[in-house]
Design an enzyme around this catalytic site. Structure first.
Site, PDB file in Angstrom:
ATOM      1  CG  HIS A 152      24.507  49.766  39.945  1.00  0.00           C
ATOM      2  ND1 HIS A 152      25.731  49.795  39.331  1.00  0.00           N
ATOM      3  CD2 HIS A 152      23.947  50.979  39.714  1.00  0.00           C
ATOM      4  CE1 HIS A 152      25.910  50.979  38.766  1.00  0.00           C
ATOM      5  NE2 HIS A 152      24.849  51.717  38.995  1.00  0.00           N
TER       6      HIS A 152
ATOM      7  CD  GLN B 157      24.671  55.220  37.396  1.00  0.00           C
ATOM      8  OE1 GLN B 157      24.364  54.189  38.003  1.00  0.00           O
ATOM      9  NE2 GLN B 157      24.077  56.382  37.604  1.00  0.00           N
TER      10      GLN B 157
ATOM     11  CB  CYS C 149      26.364  43.947  41.525  1.00  0.00           C
ATOM     12  SG  CYS C 149      26.711  45.654  41.143  1.00  0.00           S
TER      13      CYS C 149
ATOM     14  CB  CYS D 125      27.849  45.756  37.214  1.00  0.00           C
ATOM     15  SG  CYS D 125      29.251  45.549  38.277  1.00  0.00           S
ATOM     16  CD  GLU D 126      34.389  47.996  34.047  1.00  0.00           C
ATOM     17  OE1 GLU D 126      34.205  48.150  32.831  1.00  0.00           O
ATOM     18  OE2 GLU D 126      35.315  48.549  34.661  1.00  0.00           O
ATOM     19  CG  HIS D 127      33.500  46.271  39.122  1.00  0.00           C
ATOM     20  ND1 HIS D 127      32.988  47.533  39.325  1.00  0.00           N
ATOM     21  CD2 HIS D 127      34.747  46.445  38.646  1.00  0.00           C
ATOM     22  CE1 HIS D 127      33.901  48.433  38.989  1.00  0.00           C
ATOM     23  NE2 HIS D 127      34.964  47.797  38.578  1.00  0.00           N
ATOM     24  CG  HIS D 128      29.632  42.306  40.974  1.00  0.00           C
ATOM     25  ND1 HIS D 128      29.756  43.657  41.234  1.00  0.00           N
ATOM     26  CD2 HIS D 128      30.206  41.664  42.017  1.00  0.00           C
ATOM     27  CE1 HIS D 128      30.375  43.828  42.395  1.00  0.00           C
ATOM     28  NE2 HIS D 128      30.660  42.642  42.890  1.00  0.00           N
TER      29      HIS D 128
HETATM   30 ZN   LIG Z   1      28.842  45.408  40.384  1.00  0.00          ZN
END
Ligand SMILES: [Zn+2]
Length: 232
Positions: free
Chosen positions: A193, A165, A195, A124-127
């Protein structure tokens, strides 16, 4: 303080501009089809990148108070740098894109072809924690066919990036459309995910399903046929 994100978007009409950076990360929104890359992303060699990441990761560990002289930890910054560049984020570099050869459709097979249960690991590019899932791909040949293992390799290439995704789904679909010269492509991704399960709301049972249906796959009977194959 929450930062507004006007600088993240191309169009002021884009709905994402109404959200803060934190909202975007927590709700896993994304800002476009292309992975956001700097124009000078490949000026540095892979060797230089690994050296730099290793130093920076050592700093993160040091800030957290970890003792980098401990035998168990001292190799970690190098291992992480090597893993980032050579493995889990190798799909950022277009040089690593799989070489695809097409073949004539000699069998005159003109029904849908489904390659299902392609297991992939992404992040995941956010976490920067894992996304683990399965991709299912279907296409109807426009006269050319592709080796089955190549479908798998295309999925792995786009998965090996910091991802969202929805973008992963669309990047695979757009590439297959270009490679196979057809609109008749379907991509379905079913993923967990970490995260969402290991942190945040800590939901261990939910999964996320995304789909792209192009060309004939917009017809209800084709969707039904595809879903029937996926159930078997
Ligand atoms: Zn994430």
């Amino acid at each position: 303080m929450k930062l507004k994100t006007e600088n993240l978007i191309l169009s002021k009409d884009n709905i994402i501009s109404n959200f803060s950076i934190d909202d975007i990360g927590d709700d896993h929104m994304y800002t476009g089809l292309e992975t956001p890359m700097k124009s000078d992303a490949f000026v540095m060699s892979d060797i230089e990148k690994k050296e730099k990441i290793s130093n920076l990761f050592a700093q993160i560990m040091d800030v957290m108070g970890l003792d980098l002289t401990d035998d168990s930890l001292k190799g970690t910054p190098n291992r992480v740098a090597k893993m980032y560049i050579e493995e889990i984020f190798s799909g950022l570099n277009p040089d690593n894109k799989p070489k695809i050869a097409l073949f004539e459709n000699k069998y005159q097979y003109n029904q849908m072809l489904v390659e299902k249960n392609i297991t992939f690991y992404s992040n995941c590019e956010h976490h920067f924690v894992p996304i683990i899932g399965q991709a299912h791909i279907a296409y109807v040949s426009s006269g050319k066919v592709i080796g089955l293992s190549k479908l798998n390799r295309i999925v792995q290439y786009y998965a090996k990036r910091p991802q969202v995704q929805e973008r992963l789904t669309n990047q695979i679909a757009m590439d297959l459309k270009a490679i196979l010269h057809t609109e008749d492509i379907a991509v379905i991704i079913d993923a967990k995910h970490l995260c969402v399960s290991s942190r945040g709301v800590k939901d261990d049972t939910s999964a996320t399903v995304t789909a792209y249906y192009g060309g004939v796959f917009n017809e209800p009977h084709k969707i039904a046929e595809l879903q029937n194959y996926l159930k078997q």
